[in-house]
Design an enzyme around this catalytic site. Structure first.
Site, short mmCIF file in Angstrom:
data_model
loop_
_atom_site.label_atom_id
_atom_site.label_comp_id
_atom_site.label_asym_id
_atom_site.label_seq_id
_atom_site.Cartn_x
_atom_site.Cartn_y
_atom_site.Cartn_z
N ARG A 77 0.74 -1.18 0.04
CA ARG A 77 -0.02 -0.05 0.02
C ARG A 77 0.78 1.27 0.11
O ARG A 77 0.64 2.30 -0.73
CB ARG A 77 -1.04 -0.09 1.24
CG ARG A 77 -2.01 -0.85 0.83
CD ARG A 77 -2.99 -1.15 2.01
NE ARG A 77 -2.31 -1.64 3.31
CZ ARG A 77 -2.88 -1.81 4.46
NH1 ARG A 77 -3.93 -0.90 5.03
NH2 ARG A 77 -1.99 -1.96 5.59
N ASN A 134 -6.45 -3.09 1.11
CA ASN A 134 -5.95 -4.31 1.65
C ASN A 134 -7.36 -5.23 1.89
O ASN A 134 -7.87 -5.13 2.58
CB ASN A 134 -4.97 -4.28 2.87
CG ASN A 134 -3.98 -5.43 2.82
OD1 ASN A 134 -4.25 -6.39 2.18
ND2 ASN A 134 -3.10 -5.45 3.64
#
Ligand SMILES: [Zn+2]
Ligand SMILES: [Zn+2]
Length: 743
Positions: free
Chosen positions: A19, A37
């Site tokens: 990320r 996620n």
């Protein structure tokens, strides 16, 4: 040219800084949108003029990511006016659990930075490095689902965690001396010692020759300097077994020969123990009496700090356990079990959720699949039914198959006592939880009495799953390749179809069907396991003649022992027939006076190999016959050849004897390998097959493996070795899953 899209990335995308990587890339390319996620995948919404460049970067991913699939679809819905990281969602679980990663260069720099806030901090990490599997309780990988949840972030860490320009942006393991896990040094009675710098003090104690238990990422190590190695061996009752050592790169360079492959493995993010050839085969004898030495680089902040204070160039670092039991992770246990062995304890207050030993590799092959490599994930299509495979009895691990992936656990050990059975059960529970799997097939060994088989049977009953027993050596071959092949499985022991002990097998076929097409001569193990512990018994099992009894008598066997052995073999009383390759090598080691008592797993054969390393192999005549339509290599013939060359040496000088023994050892290995290869070549010719898979612990023997491969190639057959799994029994659970899933 696209300007926007929804991107789904599948693979190992958690715990690898995916990320933050996406965020930083989006910022630099002026992309708006979001990243989330989803447990086993990352979902990205993105829009901007440089979308294609952004997509290319996402496809590459950050350093530690392993990307299986990137799916792009048109963007739907509205998008924020900047790029943001959204909270994790549970999503679909497919068990993509990252292994632990050695400290990165940038973090090493941080702990040495005198005015920095990570100066001297032992548990420094970032999105690119640090513990993962060993601290994970559940997925998705976020701090509250790890053992780091005990350590609330201080304001500086908090700031860094949310700062998109920081290397610790969304780093779940972020911690510093103010808020993170802390070290304590304890005296022999378990009292914490009031020292300013526990690592510096620990280094002083080590340099003084003290033995320390050090709590690491996946469990405790026992550490000492080289001059204390002898004392440690005596305490542990492991007088012959080599220790692994940790040293800095320049020391390793001085002690051992390093080729590119070894250098690559030593410095890989897994930082395994690498078995290296000593520059001087006789050096460092208290650490290893072999021609090799297992060495690793420091792989945590703690290790680097320890070495910055240490005067000694290397540290013995061995897993803290009671032989046959799992590595110890808890301080209470280390104190009760190792009282009297260890002088001091250097411990920390971060819980070890999942135990993980150091991994071991040699010649680019995995010997122990563990820290940094496991959980090992392999994309493979075994259909829709979820499978659990519980492995063999020795050197076991477990594999779960679900939804197109096999996940293999770290090394568990020998499933021979309640504590390792419990460890197997815990590991299976953990993998099931992390992958969301309820197995409908459970694969186990063919041996009905193994504790792992019993566990599999009970669990299958409880879950209503089908139990699939798999023969040990067929699992070896299935783990090597799924293609139709000739399979060469050479190892110590495995339970065969006929209830005898197998271990020198030639198969032909394809998972799940492998026919036994050849094997080593069936010989006797007088006294069963006693012949494994005492290879001189095995020698007589292979060559049951009066000359061998004379040799044993000359080595201190009394008349009663000699005649008992002779009677036992003659009457076949308590003797187990075997085709094991390991036992044949053990017997050769005993014949040549190299090793007559086994003090650890594989010792006689490993010491034979060490002696053979300086010998010159010569070709001996091979005897291969056909029995019941199978090729059979006579190992008694090879042993006799060795015996006839060895016998006249007793009157020679020590130096002549030493050289001749090395030559016989080398020739024995060489001709055994030639014989095995010749059987495989013949079977391949008969069935028109161009590939031969190699597996089994004996394949770690460099000369045996390279001789077999050379002979195969010479006959136009391509040798196949799976370098992603151990050649030893650490591949069995994976092979069991493949065979069960191919039915
Ligand atoms: Zn780092
Ligand atoms: Zn902090």
């Amino acid at each position: 040219m696209r300007r926007s899209g929804t991107i789904i990335v599948r693979g190992i995308v958690q715990g690898v800084g995916f990320r933050p990587f996406v965020y930083a890339t989006a910022e630099s390319l002026s992309i708006r949108g979001s990243v989330t996620n989803l447990g086993s995948e990352v979902l990205i919404h993105a829009e901007g003029d440089r979308f294609d460049e952004f997509l290319d970067a996402v496809r590459r991913g950050p350093r530690l990511a392993a990307i299986d699939e990137v799916i792009v679809s048109p963007l739907s819905g509205s998008i924020p006016d900047r790029f943001i990281i959204l909270d994790s969602k549970a999503g679909t679980l497919s068990g993509l659990i990252p292994p632990d990663v050695a400290i990165c260069e940038a973090c090493i720099h941080d702990i040495n930075q005198v005015d920095g806030r990570y100066f001297n901090y032992w548990a420094t990490s970032c999105v690119d490095c640090g513990p993962r599997y060993s601290i994970i309780r559940a997925l998705p990988y976020d701090r509250e689902r790890t053992t780091m949840d005990h350590f609330p972030l201080c304001s500086s860490c908090e700031e860094e965690y949310w700062n998109p320009r920081s290397r610790r942006h969304h780093a779940q393991t972020i911690a510093c001396a103010a808020c993170g896990p802390a070290l304590t040094l304890m005296d022999p009675d378990g009292r914490s010692m009031p020292v300013a710098d526990p690592i510096k003090k620990a280094a002083e104690l080590l340099d003084m020759g003290k033995i320390l238990a050090i709590r690491g990422i996946g469990g405790f190590h026992i550490a000492c300097i080289e001059s204390s190695a002898e004392r440690l061996k005596t305490f542990l009752g492991r007088t012959g077994q080599p220790f692994a050592v940790m040293a800095k790169a320049d020391t390793i360079e001085q002690v051992a020969m390093l080729h590119d492959e070894e250098r690559k493995q030593l410095t890989s993010p897994a930082r395994p123990i690498v078995i290296l050839e000593k520059r001087d085969h006789t050096s460092h004898p208290t650490i290893s009496n072999l021609h090799t030495l297992g060495m690793m680089l420091p792989y945590t902040g703690l290790h680097h700090l320890l070495f910055s204070h240490l005067t000694s160039p290397m540290l013995v670092m061995t897993s803290a356990n009671v032989p046959g039991n799992p590595m110890i992770t808890e301080i209470d246990l280390v104190m009760s079990r190792l009282r009297g062995v260890v002088d001091y304890f250097l411990t920390h207050d971060r819980e070890i959720q999942n135990r993980c030993d150091d991994s071991v590799v040699r010649d680019g092959l995995i010997i122990r699949l563990s820290r940094g490599i496991a959980p090992k994930r392999t994309r493979i299509d075994l259909g829709k039914t979820p499978i659990l495979a519980v492995g063999p009895e020795l050197n076991a691990n477990a594999t779960i198959y679900n939804n197109g992936f096999c996940i293999t656990s770290p090394h568990i050990g020998n499933i021979r006592n309640p504590s390792t059975v419990r460890y197997l059960e815990e590991t299976v529970e953990r993998l099931r939880g992390l992958t969301g799997t309820t197995p409908e097939i459970i694969a186990c060994d063919l041996h009905p009495q193994f504790l792992s088989t019993r566990y599999a049977r009970d669990l299958a009953e409880e879950l209503g799953a089908a139990l699939v027993p798999v023969q040990h050596h067929r699992a070896h071959i299935a783990a090597a390749t799924r293609e139709r092949c000739v399979g060469i499985a050479i190892d110590g022991v495995g339970y065969g179809d006929d209830g005898t002990v197998w271990g020198g097998e030639i198969f032909v076929g394809q998972a799940p069907d492998y026919a036994r097409a050849g094997h080593l001569e069936q010989v006797l193990m007088p006294g069963g396991d006693a012949a494994t512990a005492n290879p001189e018994r095995m020698l007589y099992g292979i060559l049951p003649n009066p000359e061998v009894l004379d040799l044993l008598a000359g080595r201190g066997w009394n008349d009663i022992a000699c005649s008992a052995l002779a009677h036992q073999v003659e009457r076949r009383f308590n003797t187990i027939p075997t085709t094991s390759t390991g036992r044949v090598l053990d017997a050769a080691s005993a014949l040549l006076g190299i090793c007559s008592k086994r003090t650890y797993d594989g010792e006689p054969a490993m010491r034979l190999e060490a002696v053979a390393a300086s010998g010159r192999p010569a070709e001996w005549e091979l005897l291969i016959s056909e029995e019941n339509g199978r090729q059979v290599l006579s190992t008694s013939r090879l042993m006799e050849e060795a015996f006839l060359r060895y016998l006249p040496l007793k009157d020679e000088s020590h130096e002549i004897q030493r050289r001749a023994v090395a030559d016989i050892a080398a020739s024995f290995q060489f001709n055994l390998a030639r014989g095995i290869a010749r059987m495989a070549v013949s079977v391949a010719g008969e069935h028109g097959i161009g590939k031969a898979a190699l597996s089994g612990g004996v394949c770690y023997n460099h000369m045996i493996r390279s001789t077999i491969c050379k002979e195969l190639r010479r006959a136009g057959i391509e040798p196949v070795i799976n370098t992603g799994y151990p050649l030893g029994d650490g591949c069995i659970s994976y092979g069991q899953a493949i065979i069960a899933g191919s039915r």
